[in-house]
Design a protein around this motif. Sequence first.
Motif, PDB file in Angstrom:
ATOM      1  N   GLY A   1       0.813  -1.207   0.000  1.00  0.00           N
ATOM      2  CA  GLY A   1       0.000   0.000   0.000  1.00  0.00           C
ATOM      3  C   GLY A   1       0.850   1.262   0.000  1.00  0.00           C
ATOM      4  N   ARG A   2       1.952   1.228   0.742  1.00  0.00           N
ATOM      5  CA  ARG A   2       2.852   2.379   0.781  1.00  0.00           C
ATOM      6  C   ARG A   2       3.513   2.592  -0.575  1.00  0.00           C
ATOM      7  NH1 ARG A   2       4.389   0.002   6.106  1.00  0.00           N
ATOM      8  NH2 ARG A   2       6.268  -0.770   5.115  1.00  0.00           N
ATOM      9  N   ALA A   3       3.999   1.521  -1.173  1.00  0.00           N
ATOM     10  CA  ALA A   3       4.651   1.622  -2.476  1.00  0.00           C
ATOM     11  C   ALA A   3       3.667   2.125  -3.529  1.00  0.00           C
ATOM     12  CB  ALA A   3       5.228   0.267  -2.878  1.00  0.00           C
ATOM     13  N   LYS A   4       2.431   1.635  -3.479  1.00  0.00           N
ATOM     14  CA  LYS A   4       1.405   2.063  -4.436  1.00  0.00           C
ATOM     15  C   LYS A   4       1.081   3.545  -4.249  1.00  0.00           C
ATOM     16  CE  LYS A   4      -3.018   0.693  -6.397  1.00  0.00           C
ATOM     17  NZ  LYS A   4      -2.592   0.360  -7.746  1.00  0.00           N
ATOM     18  N   ALA A   5       1.004   4.010  -2.994  1.00  0.00           N
ATOM     19  CA  ALA A   5       0.722   5.424  -2.723  1.00  0.00           C
ATOM     20  C   ALA A   5       1.827   6.313  -3.293  1.00  0.00           C
ATOM     21  CB  ALA A   5       0.565   5.649  -1.225  1.00  0.00           C
ATOM     22  N   VAL A   6       3.087   5.913  -3.115  1.00  0.00           N
ATOM     23  CA  VAL A   6       4.211   6.680  -3.666  1.00  0.00           C
ATOM     24  C   VAL A   6       4.103   6.727  -5.180  1.00  0.00           C
ATOM     25  CG1 VAL A   6       6.728   6.733  -3.981  1.00  0.00           C
ATOM     26  CG2 VAL A   6       5.762   6.213  -1.728  1.00  0.00           C
ATOM     27  N   GLN A   7       3.811   5.584  -5.778  1.00  0.00           N
ATOM     28  CA  GLN A   7       3.699   5.499  -7.236  1.00  0.00           C
ATOM     29  C   GLN A   7       2.563   6.383  -7.757  1.00  0.00           C
ATOM     30  OE1 GLN A   7       2.552   1.634  -8.657  1.00  0.00           O
ATOM     31  NE2 GLN A   7       3.383   1.988 -10.689  1.00  0.00           N
ATOM     32  N   ILE A   8       1.406   6.320  -7.125  1.00  0.00           N
ATOM     33  CA  ILE A   8       0.235   7.091  -7.566  1.00  0.00           C
ATOM     34  C   ILE A   8       0.510   8.588  -7.474  1.00  0.00           C
ATOM     35  CG2 ILE A   8      -2.132   7.733  -6.909  1.00  0.00           C
ATOM     36  CD1 ILE A   8      -2.534   4.761  -6.135  1.00  0.00           C
ATOM     37  N   LEU A   9       0.979   9.030  -6.318  1.00  0.00           N
ATOM     38  CA  LEU A   9       1.188  10.463  -6.128  1.00  0.00           C
ATOM     39  C   LEU A   9       2.350  10.990  -6.976  1.00  0.00           C
ATOM     40  CD1 LEU A   9      -0.368  12.579  -4.600  1.00  0.00           C
ATOM     41  CD2 LEU A   9       1.163  12.270  -2.677  1.00  0.00           C
ATOM     42  N   SER A  10       3.405  10.201  -7.130  1.00  0.00           N
ATOM     43  CA  SER A  10       4.524  10.606  -7.988  1.00  0.00           C
ATOM     44  C   SER A  10       4.057  10.774  -9.424  1.00  0.00           C
ATOM     45  CB  SER A  10       5.654   9.576  -7.935  1.00  0.00           C
ATOM     46  OG  SER A  10       6.254   9.549  -6.676  1.00  0.00           O
TER      47      SER A  10
ATOM     48  N   TYR B   1       0.412   8.015   5.010  1.00  0.00           N
ATOM     49  CA  TYR B   1       0.109   7.482   3.685  1.00  0.00           C
ATOM     50  C   TYR B   1      -1.317   7.785   3.229  1.00  0.00           C
ATOM     51  CZ  TYR B   1       4.699   5.655   3.205  1.00  0.00           C
ATOM     52  OH  TYR B   1       6.057   5.581   3.083  1.00  0.00           O
ATOM     53  N   ASP B   2      -1.876   8.873   3.710  1.00  0.00           N
ATOM     54  CA  ASP B   2      -3.163   9.370   3.232  1.00  0.00           C
ATOM     55  C   ASP B   2      -2.861  10.232   2.003  1.00  0.00           C
ATOM     56  OD1 ASP B   2      -5.349  11.221   2.784  1.00  0.00           O
ATOM     57  OD2 ASP B   2      -6.136  10.577   4.732  1.00  0.00           O
ATOM     58  N   ILE B   3      -3.203   9.706   0.823  1.00  0.00           N
ATOM     59  CA  ILE B   3      -2.839  10.367  -0.436  1.00  0.00           C
ATOM     60  C   ILE B   3      -3.430  11.764  -0.530  1.00  0.00           C
ATOM     61  CG2 ILE B   3      -3.096  10.271  -2.953  1.00  0.00           C
ATOM     62  CD1 ILE B   3      -2.802   7.223  -2.735  1.00  0.00           C
ATOM     63  N   SER B   4      -4.698  11.933  -0.155  1.00  0.00           N
ATOM     64  CA  SER B   4      -5.313  13.256  -0.292  1.00  0.00           C
ATOM     65  C   SER B   4      -4.665  14.284   0.633  1.00  0.00           C
ATOM     66  CB  SER B   4      -6.823  13.188  -0.065  1.00  0.00           C
ATOM     67  OG  SER B   4      -7.113  12.817   1.256  1.00  0.00           O
ATOM     68  N   LYS B   5      -4.307  13.889   1.849  1.00  0.00           N
ATOM     69  CA  LYS B   5      -3.648  14.819   2.769  1.00  0.00           C
ATOM     70  C   LYS B   5      -2.234  15.151   2.288  1.00  0.00           C
ATOM     71  CE  LYS B   5      -6.220  13.612   6.930  1.00  0.00           C
ATOM     72  NZ  LYS B   5      -6.126  13.029   8.282  1.00  0.00           N
ATOM     73  N   ALA B   6      -1.507  14.152   1.787  1.00  0.00           N
ATOM     74  CA  ALA B   6      -0.150  14.393   1.278  1.00  0.00           C
ATOM     75  C   ALA B   6      -0.206  15.280   0.038  1.00  0.00           C
ATOM     76  CB  ALA B   6       0.535  13.069   0.958  1.00  0.00           C
TER      77      ALA B   6
END
Length: 109
Positions: free
Chosen positions: A32-41, A65-70
């Motif tokens: 989940g962490r790796a996917k969040a980095v990939q999505i936001l990047s 790892y909250d994508i919207s907050k990051a």
Amino acid sequence: NACSVRSLKCACAGASPSSRATFPSCSVGVQGRAKAVQILSAEFASRGNLISSSDVEWYLRDRRYDISKARKKLLRRLEWVGEMKRVSTDDDAELEREIGTKKAIVCEK
């Protein structure tokens, strides 16, 4: 660095991968962490914003790892950077004055 994008083992464990911060713990798994980095990047790259994946990861860790907050915090950072005063390198006196305050970092770009 043990907490790089390639090795996310301690990214959410409250470990301090750098001297910049200690991050809150979270329950997001490695995938989940790796996917969040990939999505936001990818999202910021598609907008033409050159943000390193390590910076994206730092903001994600800081926001559990909250994508919207990051995303919101990264957008505020980009806005702030865009508003920073640029000192003309054509005016040596002004440049020397700013360097003397030690409140600015002189970049070659």
